[in-house]
Design a protein around this motif. Structure first.
Motif, PDB file in Angstrom:
ATOM      1  N   MET A   1       0.838  -1.195   0.000  1.00  0.00           N
ATOM      2  CA  MET A   1       0.000   0.000   0.000  1.00  0.00           C
ATOM      3  C   MET A   1       0.875   1.248   0.000  1.00  0.00           C
ATOM      4  O   MET A   1       0.568   2.235  -0.666  1.00  0.00           O
ATOM      5  CB  MET A   1      -0.930  -0.017   1.217  1.00  0.00           C
ATOM      6  N   LYS A   2       1.957   1.205   0.747  1.00  0.00           N
ATOM      7  CA  LYS A   2       2.859   2.349   0.788  1.00  0.00           C
ATOM      8  C   LYS A   2       3.457   2.619  -0.593  1.00  0.00           C
ATOM      9  O   LYS A   2       3.640   3.775  -0.992  1.00  0.00           O
ATOM     10  CB  LYS A   2       3.965   2.102   1.811  1.00  0.00           C
ATOM     11  N   SER A   3       3.770   1.548  -1.338  1.00  0.00           N
ATOM     12  CA  SER A   3       4.368   1.735  -2.662  1.00  0.00           C
ATOM     13  C   SER A   3       3.395   2.407  -3.628  1.00  0.00           C
ATOM     14  O   SER A   3       3.795   3.225  -4.462  1.00  0.00           O
ATOM     15  CB  SER A   3       4.837   0.391  -3.229  1.00  0.00           C
ATOM     16  N   HIS A   4       2.096   2.066  -3.526  1.00  0.00           N
ATOM     17  CA  HIS A   4       1.081   2.730  -4.351  1.00  0.00           C
ATOM     18  C   HIS A   4       1.067   4.225  -4.058  1.00  0.00           C
ATOM     19  O   HIS A   4       1.042   5.053  -4.974  1.00  0.00           O
ATOM     20  CB  HIS A   4      -0.302   2.135  -4.068  1.00  0.00           C
ATOM     21  N   LEU A   5       1.058   4.572  -2.784  1.00  0.00           N
ATOM     22  CA  LEU A   5       1.014   5.976  -2.393  1.00  0.00           C
ATOM     23  C   LEU A   5       2.306   6.694  -2.767  1.00  0.00           C
ATOM     24  O   LEU A   5       2.279   7.854  -3.216  1.00  0.00           O
ATOM     25  CB  LEU A   5       0.750   6.097  -0.891  1.00  0.00           C
ATOM     26  N   ARG A   6       3.432   6.018  -2.618  1.00  0.00           N
ATOM     27  CA  ARG A   6       4.707   6.646  -2.966  1.00  0.00           C
ATOM     28  C   ARG A   6       4.740   7.021  -4.446  1.00  0.00           C
ATOM     29  O   ARG A   6       5.217   8.095  -4.821  1.00  0.00           O
ATOM     30  CB  ARG A   6       5.857   5.701  -2.636  1.00  0.00           C
ATOM     31  N   GLU A   7       4.231   6.136  -5.298  1.00  0.00           N
ATOM     32  CA  GLU A   7       4.201   6.414  -6.736  1.00  0.00           C
ATOM     33  C   GLU A   7       3.308   7.616  -7.034  1.00  0.00           C
ATOM     34  O   GLU A   7       3.672   8.503  -7.813  1.00  0.00           O
ATOM     35  CB  GLU A   7       3.702   5.169  -7.483  1.00  0.00           C
ATOM     36  N   LEU A   8       2.143   7.652  -6.420  1.00  0.00           N
ATOM     37  CA  LEU A   8       1.205   8.745  -6.636  1.00  0.00           C
ATOM     38  C   LEU A   8       1.800  10.072  -6.159  1.00  0.00           C
ATOM     39  O   LEU A   8       1.722  11.112  -6.831  1.00  0.00           O
ATOM     40  CB  LEU A   8      -0.097   8.435  -5.889  1.00  0.00           C
ATOM     41  N   LEU A   9       2.440  10.051  -4.982  1.00  0.00           N
ATOM     42  CA  LEU A   9       3.019  11.261  -4.398  1.00  0.00           C
ATOM     43  C   LEU A   9       4.233  11.729  -5.195  1.00  0.00           C
ATOM     44  O   LEU A   9       4.458  12.942  -5.351  1.00  0.00           O
ATOM     45  CB  LEU A   9       3.397  10.989  -2.940  1.00  0.00           C
ATOM     46  N   THR A  10       5.021  10.788  -5.701  1.00  0.00           N
ATOM     47  CA  THR A  10       6.178  11.154  -6.523  1.00  0.00           C
ATOM     48  C   THR A  10       5.735  11.915  -7.764  1.00  0.00           C
ATOM     49  O   THR A  10       6.328  12.939  -8.133  1.00  0.00           O
ATOM     50  CB  THR A  10       6.974   9.898  -6.919  1.00  0.00           C
ATOM     51  N   ARG A  11       4.693  11.430  -8.416  1.00  0.00           N
ATOM     52  CA  ARG A  11       4.177  12.121  -9.604  1.00  0.00           C
ATOM     53  C   ARG A  11       3.709  13.530  -9.253  1.00  0.00           C
ATOM     54  O   ARG A  11       3.953  14.485  -9.989  1.00  0.00           O
ATOM     55  CB  ARG A  11       3.031  11.319 -10.231  1.00  0.00           C
ATOM     56  N   ALA A  12       3.044  13.672  -8.113  1.00  0.00           N
ATOM     57  CA  ALA A  12       2.545  14.992  -7.702  1.00  0.00           C
ATOM     58  C   ALA A  12       3.715  15.945  -7.440  1.00  0.00           C
ATOM     59  O   ALA A  12       3.670  17.117  -7.832  1.00  0.00           O
ATOM     60  CB  ALA A  12       1.682  14.854  -6.452  1.00  0.00           C
ATOM     61  N   CYS A  13       4.761  15.480  -6.795  1.00  0.00           N
ATOM     62  CA  CYS A  13       5.918  16.322  -6.513  1.00  0.00           C
ATOM     63  C   CYS A  13       6.622  16.744  -7.805  1.00  0.00           C
ATOM     64  O   CYS A  13       7.058  17.900  -7.947  1.00  0.00           O
ATOM     65  CB  CYS A  13       6.891  15.600  -5.603  1.00  0.00           C
ATOM     66  N   GLU A  14       6.751  15.809  -8.737  1.00  0.00           N
ATOM     67  CA  GLU A  14       7.393  16.123 -10.007  1.00  0.00           C
ATOM     68  C   GLU A  14       6.600  17.175 -10.773  1.00  0.00           C
ATOM     69  O   GLU A  14       7.172  18.110 -11.352  1.00  0.00           O
ATOM     70  CB  GLU A  14       7.550  14.856 -10.847  1.00  0.00           C
ATOM     71  N   LYS A  15       5.282  17.051 -10.766  1.00  0.00           N
ATOM     72  CA  LYS A  15       4.432  18.041 -11.443  1.00  0.00           C
ATOM     73  C   LYS A  15       4.523  19.390 -10.747  1.00  0.00           C
ATOM     74  O   LYS A  15       4.560  20.449 -11.394  1.00  0.00           O
ATOM     75  CB  LYS A  15       2.982  17.551 -11.475  1.00  0.00           C
ATOM     76  N   ALA A  16       4.560  19.382  -9.412  1.00  0.00           N
ATOM     77  CA  ALA A  16       4.675  20.646  -8.672  1.00  0.00           C
ATOM     78  C   ALA A  16       6.012  21.330  -8.974  1.00  0.00           C
ATOM     79  O   ALA A  16       6.073  22.562  -9.103  1.00  0.00           O
ATOM     80  CB  ALA A  16       4.542  20.375  -7.179  1.00  0.00           C
ATOM     81  N   ALA A  17       7.074  20.538  -9.115  1.00  0.00           N
ATOM     82  CA  ALA A  17       8.379  21.112  -9.415  1.00  0.00           C
ATOM     83  C   ALA A  17       8.412  21.711 -10.819  1.00  0.00           C
ATOM     84  O   ALA A  17       8.981  22.774 -11.036  1.00  0.00           O
ATOM     85  CB  ALA A  17       9.459  20.046  -9.275  1.00  0.00           C
ATOM     86  N   LYS A  18       7.763  21.069 -11.778  1.00  0.00           N
ATOM     87  CA  LYS A  18       7.733  21.556 -13.150  1.00  0.00           C
ATOM     88  C   LYS A  18       6.879  22.810 -13.286  1.00  0.00           C
ATOM     89  O   LYS A  18       7.013  23.568 -14.233  1.00  0.00           O
ATOM     90  CB  LYS A  18       7.204  20.461 -14.079  1.00  0.00           C
ATOM     91  N   GLY A  19       5.996  23.010 -12.306  1.00  0.00           N
ATOM     92  CA  GLY A  19       5.131  24.190 -12.363  1.00  0.00           C
ATOM     93  C   GLY A  19       5.886  25.495 -12.211  1.00  0.00           C
ATOM     94  O   GLY A  19       5.357  26.556 -12.536  1.00  0.00           O
TER      95      GLY A  19
END
Length: 567
Positions: free
Chosen positions: A1-19
């Motif tokens: 379950m943690k790995s699912h959330l880590r993947e989702l959160l990683t994508r969000a951080c990458e998008k926030a950084a590109k913003g």
């Protein structure tokens, strides 16, 4: 379950950084841990606080940017909240949690493959063959075996090895001790070696020597001591191997120091170091320049009398480990070897190996007690309680579980009476009873002709908070195993199993698994079966059995309760 959330959160951080607002491509580590209080959610991260320091923005503002970029098409989350100075709390959706049960049931490989076939050697329980194993040796042995099991489960190619210190002064002293007791059997007086081994096992070895060879060794002291040294060493090693086998421990290889010396491997290793100007002569002895590699002083490898030190043999031994193709070494030693680690790593570096490829797990002592009172003396050793005595009294499962209950580098209190109790006070009984209790439930279902269709089970019927918590806990096993293997801490598995067993016992005491509602019964049987499978896997990693029946008063009372309350 943690790995699912880590993947989702990683994508969000990458998008926030590109913003553009966070102005960095250097993302901080995504740490996900349970929050301080359960009501805050299932997992929390401090990534916004770490990131805020780099971009000089308020942590809550950074947290909002991250949360706004979370895209959750699979609906794994029920709630995302920003708390305190900028923590982000996550609560999993009930539907996502329930689907983890099917994932657990279908998974062919349930442990993560982090080893990917890397060759690892675990050397442990390398007790000098000068006496029987005591309880401290037992703790070292079971921790080493559990580590080997864990590393194998996560994809490493593991070799278990026992290093036999069958050369040097200690072995001579063993022969002298047996020889003195052997002479006593013929009524001959003589001094017993000052530092000799005095346990009853020495007298037993002397009696065997007399029974097999009579007066043969009365005529020549040197020849007798040499022969009895080897005889005693081989006999004691055979006993050690038998004790370890009774403890559920087997080795892939045994390496003899005496044979290694005879093959010239020690001489070759020292010659290589001398060629590199890393050995020098002083006061008739030979010294390794350990201070060049961070040790606090240089170390002797050959004494002034020409005798090799144990360190010299250890240098050659660890060189041979790498020469045999092992990519990583793990030594499990008693805590009294703490000062030895730096000099060994220095020697490896001197030989051209990366010292970081060696991990040393140091194991603290065991304090054996009986109802709070210390137990110090054994029946045969005269100095300590042997591992065999403990195994005979409490059994293999209890001994292994108790040895693994605490972090290796902390002292352990081992209560013999507690280890024998058939009640919830005894931690190993508590965990095994959860497995056996579920086996009783499943047997009751079979007797009632209830067939569990795992594909058609109505998981939505699992709606109670306790049920969702049980699923979350069962689904954590892969993560716990990975953490335990990475950090070389098998006690994580013990703590996890105790928590999971406790959750199930509390759930069982409040809710009926088998009822008149077929849909609910099927869902709860599926949940119980998954918990049982998880407990069994965890116990297997610890080398502990997972019984389906436990012959005790508690088990009889439980069977009676199942027969009435759930009929």
């Amino acid at each position: 379950m943690k790995s699912h959330l880590r993947e989702l959160l990683t994508r969000a951080c990458e998008k926030a950084a590109k913003g553009g607002e966070l102005n960095t491509t250097d993302l901080p580590p995504l740490l996900l841990e349970p929050p301080s209080q359960k009501e805050f959610g299932d997992l929390a991260t401090n990534v916004a606080l770490l990131w805020a320091k780099k971009v000089r923005k308020p942590p809550r503002a950074v947290a909002e940017l991250i949360v706004n970029e979370i895209d959750d098409p699979e609906k794994i989350l029920a709630r995302v909240e920003i708390a305190g100075p900028g923590f982000i709390n996550f609560t999993f959706a009930a539907g996502f949690v329930r689907e983890r049960l099917r994932e657990l049931a279908r998974a062919e490989r349930w442990a993560p493959d982090i080893g990917r076939g890397q060759k690892v050697q675990v050397e442990f329980a390398s007790v000098n063959p000068t006496g029987p194993l005591h309880v401290g040796h037992g703790r070292v042995a079971v921790i080493g075996d559990a580590l080997a099991r864990l590393l194998g489960a996560v994809g490493y190619d593991v070799e278990r090895e026992y290093y036999v210190n069958d050369a040097g002064r200690q072995i001579e002293l063993l022969g002298e001790s047996i020889y003195a007791r052997y002479r006593e059997l013929f009524g001959l007086e003589g001094p017993f070696p000052e530092d000799g081994y005095r346990g009853d096992y020495i007298k037993e070895l002397a009696a065997r020597a007399r029974a097999e060879w009579g007066e043969r060794f009365l005529c020549g002291t040197d020849e007798a001591i040499d022969f009895l040294s080897r005889f005693g060493c081989e006999s004691l090693l055979a006993g050690i191997r038998d004790d370890l086998a009774s403890f559920g421990i087997a080795f892939d290889s045994f390496i003899s120091e005496r044979e290694m010396r005879a093959r010239g491997e020690v001489a070759q290793a020292l010659a290589l170091l001398r060629e590199r100007d890393l050995i020098y002569d002083e006061a008739g002895a030979q010294w390794f320049r350990a201070t060049r590699f961070g040790d606090d002083k240089d170390r002797p490898v050959v004494k002034s009398d020409g005798e090799l030190t144990y360190f010299a043999s250890d240098i050659a031994y660890h060189r041979s480990k790498f020469e045999r193709g092992h990519q990583r070494l793990i030594n499990v030693w008693g805590a009294d070897h703490h000062g030895y680690v730096s000099r060994l790593k220095a020697a490896l570096q001197a030989l051209g190996y990366d010292p970081a490829r060696l991990d040393v797990v140091l194991v603290q002592m065991v304090n054996l007690t009986r109802q709070g009172e210390p137990v110090r003396m054994g029946k045969r050793s005269g100095e300590f309680v042997s591992l065999r005595e403990v195994l005979d009294e409490v059994g293999r499962d209890a001994a292994r579980f108790f040895f693994l209950m605490r972090k290796a580098d902390t002292h352990l209190e081992f209560d013999l009476e507690l280890a024998k109790k058939e009640s919830s006070e005894n931690p190993v009984f508590y965990v095994q009873y959860a497995h056996a209790r579920i086996a009783s439930i499943l047997e009751q279902a079979r007797q009632k002709n209830i067939v569990l269709d795992r594909e058609a089970v109505e998981l939505a019927r699992l709606a109670l908070p306790e049920e969702l918590d049980l699923i979350k806990s069962a689904a954590q096993l892969p993560e716990v195993v990975e953490d335990s293997a990475r950090e070389l801490e098998p006690h994580y598995i013990v703590a996890y199993l105790l928590d999971l067993a406790g959750q199930f016992h509390r759930y069982y005491n409040r809710h009926r698994v088998i009822s008149d509602d077929p849909g609910l019964t099927g869902a709860r049987l599926f949940l119980a079966e998954s918990v049982q499978q998880t407990v069994r896997r965890g116990l297997e990693l610890l080398g502990i059995s997972a019984p389906t029946r436990m012959e005790s008063r508690a088990q009889s009372e439980d069977a009676a309760r199942l027969g009435s309350a759930q009929s």
